[in-house]
Design an enzyme around this catalytic site. Structure first.
Site, PDB file in Angstrom:
ATOM      1  N   THR A 171       0.822  -1.218   0.000  1.00 43.25           N
ATOM      2  CA  THR A 171       0.000   0.000   0.000  1.00 43.25           C
ATOM      3  C   THR A 171       0.852   1.262   0.000  1.00 43.25           C
ATOM      4  O   THR A 171       1.998   1.257   0.490  1.00 43.25           O
ATOM      5  CB  THR A 171      -0.907   0.003   1.255  1.00 43.25           C
ATOM      6  N   TYR A 178      -1.038  -0.012  10.477  1.00 43.85           N
ATOM      7  CA  TYR A 178      -1.421  -0.694   9.235  1.00 43.85           C
ATOM      8  C   TYR A 178      -0.287  -0.591   8.194  1.00 43.85           C
ATOM      9  O   TYR A 178       0.212  -1.594   7.685  1.00 43.85           O
ATOM     10  CB  TYR A 178      -2.727  -0.096   8.689  1.00 43.85           C
TER      11      TYR A 178
HETATM   12  N1  LIG Z   1      -8.899  -1.322  -0.751  1.00 41.00           N
HETATM   13  C1  LIG Z   1      -7.847  -0.501  -0.929  1.00 41.00           C
HETATM   14  O1  LIG Z   1      -8.012   0.645  -1.390  1.00 41.00           O
HETATM   15  C2  LIG Z   1      -6.452  -0.968  -0.617  1.00 41.00           C
HETATM   16  C3  LIG Z   1      -5.383  -0.074  -0.758  1.00 41.00           C
HETATM   17  C4  LIG Z   1      -4.095  -0.505  -0.486  1.00 41.00           C
HETATM   18  C5  LIG Z   1      -3.862  -1.832  -0.105  1.00 41.00           C
HETATM   19  N2  LIG Z   1      -4.910  -2.686   0.045  1.00 41.00           N
HETATM   20  C6  LIG Z   1      -4.642  -4.073   0.462  1.00 41.00           C
HETATM   21  O2  LIG Z   1      -5.281  -4.946  -0.454  1.00 41.00           O
HETATM   22  C7  LIG Z   1      -5.721  -6.123   0.211  1.00 41.00           C
HETATM   23  C8  LIG Z   1      -7.179  -6.362  -0.077  1.00 41.00           C
HETATM   24  O3  LIG Z   1      -7.933  -5.224   0.307  1.00 41.00           O
HETATM   25  P1  LIG Z   1      -9.527  -5.255   0.242  1.00 41.00           P
HETATM   26  O4  LIG Z   1      -9.989  -3.846   0.182  1.00 41.00           O
HETATM   27  O5  LIG Z   1      -9.964  -6.210  -0.809  1.00 41.00           O
HETATM   28  O6  LIG Z   1      -9.865  -5.823   1.704  1.00 41.00           O
HETATM   29  P2  LIG Z   1     -11.027  -6.806   2.160  1.00 41.00           P
HETATM   30  O7  LIG Z   1     -11.168  -6.653   3.630  1.00 41.00           O
HETATM   31  O8  LIG Z   1     -12.245  -6.612   1.312  1.00 41.00           O
HETATM   32  O9  LIG Z   1     -10.432  -8.250   1.839  1.00 41.00           O
HETATM   33  C9  LIG Z   1      -9.516  -8.900   2.670  1.00 41.00           C
HETATM   34  C10 LIG Z   1      -9.973 -10.338   2.798  1.00 41.00           C
HETATM   35  O10 LIG Z   1      -9.008 -11.060   3.565  1.00 41.00           O
HETATM   36  C11 LIG Z   1      -9.694 -11.923   4.448  1.00 41.00           C
HETATM   37  N3  LIG Z   1      -8.790 -12.174   5.583  1.00 41.00           N
HETATM   38  C12 LIG Z   1      -8.277 -11.267   6.444  1.00 41.00           C
HETATM   39  N4  LIG Z   1      -7.467 -11.883   7.318  1.00 41.00           N
HETATM   40  C13 LIG Z   1      -7.465 -13.212   6.995  1.00 41.00           C
HETATM   41  C14 LIG Z   1      -6.810 -14.354   7.527  1.00 41.00           C
HETATM   42  N5  LIG Z   1      -6.014 -14.274   8.595  1.00 41.00           N
HETATM   43  N6  LIG Z   1      -7.027 -15.547   6.946  1.00 41.00           N
HETATM   44  C15 LIG Z   1      -7.844 -15.651   5.876  1.00 41.00           C
HETATM   45  N7  LIG Z   1      -8.493 -14.605   5.322  1.00 41.00           N
HETATM   46  C16 LIG Z   1      -8.306 -13.394   5.883  1.00 41.00           C
HETATM   47  C17 LIG Z   1     -10.967 -11.180   4.831  1.00 41.00           C
HETATM   48  O11 LIG Z   1     -11.978 -12.053   5.298  1.00 41.00           O
HETATM   49  C18 LIG Z   1     -11.325 -10.498   3.516  1.00 41.00           C
HETATM   50  O12 LIG Z   1     -12.172 -11.309   2.715  1.00 41.00           O
HETATM   51  C19 LIG Z   1      -5.400  -5.929   1.701  1.00 41.00           C
HETATM   52  O13 LIG Z   1      -4.195  -6.595   1.969  1.00 41.00           O
HETATM   53  C20 LIG Z   1      -5.224  -4.421   1.811  1.00 41.00           C
HETATM   54  O14 LIG Z   1      -4.325  -4.085   2.850  1.00 41.00           O
HETATM   55  C21 LIG Z   1      -6.206  -2.289  -0.201  1.00 41.00           C
END
Ligand SMILES: NC(=O)c1ccc[n+]([C@@H]2O[C@H](COP(=O)([O-])OP(=O)(O)OC[C@H]3O[C@@H](n4cnc5c(N)ncnc54)[C@H](O)[C@@H]3O)[C@@H](O)[C@H]2O)c1
Length: 364
Positions: free
Chosen positions: A156, A180
């Site tokens: 990120t 985070y």
């Molecule tokens: N959404 C954004 O704008 C953004 C920006 C930068 C980085 N990210 C990164 O992208 C990734 C996905 O983001 P997102 O928005 O789709 O988040 P999200 O919360 O929709 O998806 C994350 C998924 O991971 C699962 N999860 C979490 N911990 C777990 C574990 N220990 N075991 C199994 N499953 C687990 C959750 O149930 C969820 O379905 C994350 O790593 C986030 O940090 C997202």
């Protein structure tokens, strides 16, 4: 039964992935012309029931590959897993992970599973270091014991902290200002050392702001609680009783509101395939920014939601949030030059239209 990936098999897979991606890129591969399931390249998608992971699973399937989703469903949605098996398990569970690697011929891992709320991480940092860092260590060690050597990691722009220059390049100093961002930065360091010492091959994709929804309306953004601007603005347009809060109207930006680089989730998903191709064609492990290089203010996003929906977005102006920089914009030149990836769906109009269309559909 345990499966050993030999060097030759690795090269074979590399060739087949590159070929499929090249075919897809030139539009010669119709989505249904896939081989048998057991011949397909298998990608373990951790967090594949979440927002970005589920969209990426769809793109993998369209490219003729087999997503295998592992998610504990704590923050994801069962119904978002449509293109392959769902293993309901936690990445912290070594034996569950090991069973997945034993059962499926996993060639690479796309690692999305994490907690991703900045505010929550400021209240409970232990959650973030345990889930994002310790559990990732568990994943890497299971991969190592099963001889799976490629990983694309969801990092990120929060790893940079407050930007010293805009646009932000990958060599910008990484000084996260919340747990985070720190947890993601620490995973990048893990990848670095596992690469040097254990031959892990990795790409860390530093996303800026993911937004938008599947153009075919099969998937969308559905966090609980929702903290992202586009779905919140859409919610306000649909329900005037839930006005959109604007955090800060006195930033040093043209209209006083904060500016972010919004990237369509389909473009993000495609970047993962580009990263896999990059590794398969011998690219060295590295980190890449994913953004458009253009920023939009909160007020510009609101105006676009009003244009697309034909409705007013009621707002409530509140103060700035601690730690929110005025402007975050990616320099994604390196991703274009080295992975051959460029955003194709990330105009603000397309982002808001797809998000709106999905929301309208899923509200019925
Ligand atoms: N959404 C954004 O704008 C953004 C920006 C930068 C980085 N990210 C990164 O992208 C990734 C996905 O983001 P997102 O928005 O789709 O988040 P999200 O919360 O929709 O998806 C994350 C998924 O991971 C699962 N999860 C979490 N911990 C777990 C574990 N220990 N075991 C199994 N499953 C687990 C959750 O149930 C969820 O379905 C994350 O790593 C986030 O940090 C997202």
């Amino acid at each position: 039964m345990a499966r050993i990936v030999t060097g030759n098999r690795g090269q074979e897979i590399g060739r087949s992935v590159s070929l499929r991606l090249a075919q897809l890129a030139s539009q010669r591969l119709a989505p249904r012309e896939y081989g048998k399931i057991e011949e397909r390249v298998h990608v373990l998608v951790t967090g594949g029931a979440g927002y970005i992971g589920s969209h990426t699973a769809k793109i993998l399937a369209q490219a003729g590959m087999q997503p295998v989703v592992l998610d504990n469903l704590q923050r994801g949605h069962r119904e978002a897993v449509k293109w392959g098996p769902l293993i309901e398990a936690d990445i912290g569970d070594w034996s569950a992970l090991d069973r997945v690697f034993a059962q499926y011929p996993i060639d690479a891992v796309f690692h999305f599973a994490a907690f991703a709320y900045v505010g929550e991480s400021m209240r409970a940092p232990e959650l973030y270091f345990r889930n994002n860092l310790v559990n990732t260590l568990n994943l890497l060690d299971t991969m190592r014991s099963r001889n799976v050597q490629k990983i694309v990691f969801s990092s990120t722009c929060a790893t940079y902290g407050n930007p010293l220059q805009i646009p932000i390049t990958e060599d910008h100093i990484q000084q996260p200002v919340n747990p985070y961002g720190e947890s993601k930065r620490m995973v990048e360091r893990l990848l670095h050392w596992y690469g040097r010492i254990h031959d892990l091959r990795w790409v860390a994709l530093r996303y800026f702001n993911a937004a938008g929804a599947d153009p075919e309306r099969e998937l969308g953004e559905n966090h609980d609680p929702e903290t992202h601007l586009v779905p919140l603005a859409i919610r306000a347009a649909m329900d005037p009783k839930q006005p959109l809060e604007i955090y800060g109207t006195d930033y040093d930006t043209p209209d006083g509101t904060a500016i972010r680089d919004y990237l369509h989730v389909t473009d993000l998903a495609e970047a993962h395939l580009a990263a896999l191709r990059y590794l398969d064609t011998g690219g060295p492990s590295d980190a890449f920014n994913l953004g458009t290089g253009r920023g939009h203010s909160v007020r510009e996003v609101i105006a676009m939601v009003e244009k697309v929906s034909g409705r007013k977005v009621p707002v409530r102006e509140v103060g700035r949030r601690a730690g929110d920089p005025a402007c975050l914009i990616a320099d994604a030149t390196k991703s274009a030059g080295q992975m051959g990836w460029r955003p194709r769906h990330s105009t603000l109009q397309e982002i808001v239209e797809t998000a709106w269309n999905w929301k309208v559909r899923s509200s019925h």
